[in-house]
Design a protein around this motif. Structure first.
Motif, PDB file in Angstrom:
ATOM      1  N   THR A  54       0.848  -1.320  -0.128  1.00 48.74           N
ATOM      2  CA  THR A  54       0.021  -0.123   0.129  1.00 48.74           C
ATOM      3  C   THR A  54       0.821   1.134   0.015  1.00 48.74           C
ATOM      4  O   THR A  54       0.372   2.401  -0.193  1.00 48.74           O
ATOM      5  N   GLU A  55       2.190   1.089   0.274  1.00 49.98           N
ATOM      6  CA  GLU A  55       3.151   2.167   0.324  1.00 49.98           C
ATOM      7  C   GLU A  55       4.495   1.528   0.188  1.00 49.98           C
ATOM      8  O   GLU A  55       4.796   0.264   0.350  1.00 49.98           O
ATOM      9  N   PRO A  56       5.466   2.370  -0.188  1.00 46.40           N
ATOM     10  CA  PRO A  56       6.648   1.757  -0.312  1.00 46.40           C
ATOM     11  C   PRO A  56       7.196   1.215   1.000  1.00 46.40           C
ATOM     12  O   PRO A  56       7.089   1.552   2.226  1.00 46.40           O
ATOM     13  N   GLY A  57       7.999   0.060   0.775  1.00 47.38           N
ATOM     14  CA  GLY A  57       8.617  -0.722   1.963  1.00 47.38           C
ATOM     15  C   GLY A  57       9.055  -1.990   1.471  1.00 47.38           C
ATOM     16  O   GLY A  57       9.357  -2.233   0.505  1.00 47.38           O
ATOM     17  N   ASP A  58       8.915  -3.085   2.527  1.00 48.11           N
ATOM     18  CA  ASP A  58       9.442  -4.291   2.286  1.00 48.11           C
ATOM     19  C   ASP A  58       8.620  -5.130   2.733  1.00 48.11           C
ATOM     20  O   ASP A  58       8.052  -5.128   3.964  1.00 48.11           O
ATOM     21  N   LYS A  59       8.399  -6.453   2.250  1.00 46.58           N
ATOM     22  CA  LYS A  59       7.893  -7.504   2.793  1.00 46.58           C
ATOM     23  C   LYS A  59       8.256  -8.764   2.561  1.00 46.58           C
ATOM     24  O   LYS A  59       9.247  -8.967   1.499  1.00 46.58           O
ATOM     25  N   ASP A  60       8.273  -9.943   3.181  1.00 42.97           N
ATOM     26  CA  ASP A  60       8.474 -11.146   3.176  1.00 42.97           C
ATOM     27  C   ASP A  60       7.638 -12.339   2.603  1.00 42.97           C
ATOM     28  O   ASP A  60       6.544 -12.124   2.988  1.00 42.97           O
ATOM     29  N   LEU A  61       8.248 -13.301   2.087  1.00 48.06           N
ATOM     30  CA  LEU A  61       7.397 -14.342   1.635  1.00 48.06           C
ATOM     31  C   LEU A  61       8.415 -15.707   1.471  1.00 48.06           C
ATOM     32  O   LEU A  61       9.598 -15.386   1.693  1.00 48.06           O
ATOM     33  N   GLU A  62       7.856 -16.851   1.516  1.00 47.30           N
ATOM     34  CA  GLU A  62       8.644 -17.996   1.572  1.00 47.30           C
ATOM     35  C   GLU A  62       8.210 -18.910   0.514  1.00 47.30           C
ATOM     36  O   GLU A  62       7.090 -19.241   0.040  1.00 47.30           O
ATOM     37  N   LEU A  63       9.097 -19.292  -0.438  1.00 47.18           N
ATOM     38  CA  LEU A  63       8.974 -20.518  -1.291  1.00 47.18           C
ATOM     39  C   LEU A  63       9.532 -21.911  -0.696  1.00 47.18           C
ATOM     40  O   LEU A  63      10.541 -21.462  -0.033  1.00 47.18           O
ATOM     41  N   LEU A  64       9.093 -23.003  -1.176  1.00 42.20           N
ATOM     42  CA  LEU A  64       9.635 -24.413  -0.722  1.00 42.20           C
ATOM     43  C   LEU A  64      10.055 -24.989  -1.717  1.00 42.20           C
ATOM     44  O   LEU A  64       9.570 -25.220  -3.101  1.00 42.20           O
ATOM     45  N   PHE A  65      11.215 -25.944  -1.520  1.00 45.59           N
ATOM     46  CA  PHE A  65      11.853 -26.621  -2.306  1.00 45.59           C
ATOM     47  C   PHE A  65      12.282 -28.041  -1.769  1.00 45.59           C
ATOM     48  O   PHE A  65      12.697 -27.853  -0.701  1.00 45.59           O
ATOM     49  N   ASN A  66      12.598 -29.075  -2.443  1.00 47.11           N
ATOM     50  CA  ASN A  66      13.414 -30.327  -2.072  1.00 47.11           C
ATOM     51  C   ASN A  66      14.690 -30.226  -2.823  1.00 47.11           C
ATOM     52  O   ASN A  66      14.946 -29.862  -3.981  1.00 47.11           O
ATOM     53  N   THR A  67      15.641 -30.854  -2.225  1.00 47.14           N
ATOM     54  CA  THR A  67      16.857 -31.122  -2.899  1.00 47.14           C
ATOM     55  C   THR A  67      17.047 -32.567  -3.489  1.00 47.14           C
ATOM     56  O   THR A  67      16.085 -33.322  -2.843  1.00 47.14           O
ATOM     57  N   ALA A  68      17.706 -32.562  -4.620  1.00 51.26           N
ATOM     58  CA  ALA A  68      17.859 -33.842  -5.239  1.00 51.26           C
ATOM     59  C   ALA A  68      18.603 -35.004  -4.203  1.00 51.26           C
ATOM     60  O   ALA A  68      19.054 -34.604  -3.222  1.00 51.26           O
ATOM     61  N   GLN A  69      18.540 -36.126  -4.318  1.00 49.10           N
ATOM     62  CA  GLN A  69      18.945 -37.247  -3.683  1.00 49.10           C
ATOM     63  C   GLN A  69      20.419 -37.724  -3.517  1.00 49.10           C
ATOM     64  O   GLN A  69      20.908 -38.186  -2.898  1.00 49.10           O
ATOM     65  N   GLN A  70      21.146 -37.058  -4.711  1.00 49.90           N
ATOM     66  CA  GLN A  70      22.522 -37.128  -4.875  1.00 49.90           C
ATOM     67  C   GLN A  70      23.208 -35.585  -4.659  1.00 49.90           C
ATOM     68  O   GLN A  70      22.375 -34.594  -4.792  1.00 49.90           O
TER      69      GLN A  70
END
Length: 115
Positions: A54-70
């Motif tokens: 709604t105004e200049p600033g900063d916000k956080d969000l999270e993304l999710l991932f898995n790593t390979a088995q090797q």
């Protein structure tokens, strides 16, 4: 502008939350869409999200991932777009086993008749 943070080292099969901070520096930016991609070492379970301003600033969000088995090198690209602006952030992180292989050896001499 965006800033994503990933651990220094990952292990095979890790499930990881990737925090992303989005900085909106203009009033015209009201919604920012964030997407992430990775190489064959990364499998995203949540690769996109958005934040509203709604105004200049900063916000956080999270993304999710898995790593390979090797083990190998994971490459992650995070891209943000909104209000006619775009930004991207690239990261590389090693996926390696947490402990090196352990080997034990013992040398002894058996006298005749001993087991």
């Amino acid at each position: 502008m965006i800033l994503a943070t990933v651990p220094r080292v990952l292990s095979p099969g890790d499930r990881v939350a990737l925090p992303v901070t989005v900085f909106a520096q203009k009033k015209e930016i009201s919604e920012v869409n964030v997407t992430a991609t990775g190489n064959e070492m990364i499998s995203f379970t949540q690769a996109a999200g958005s934040v509203r301003f709604t105004e200049p600033g900063d916000k956080d969000l999270e993304l999710l991932f898995n790593t390979a088995q090797q083990p190998g090198k994971a490459v992650i690209n995070v891209r943000a777009e909104g209000g006619g602006e775009s930004a991207s952030y690239d990261m590389e992180v090693q996926v390696r086993t947490p402990n090196p292989p352990e080997r034990r050896a013992e040398t002894s001499t058996a006298s005749p008749g001993e087991k």
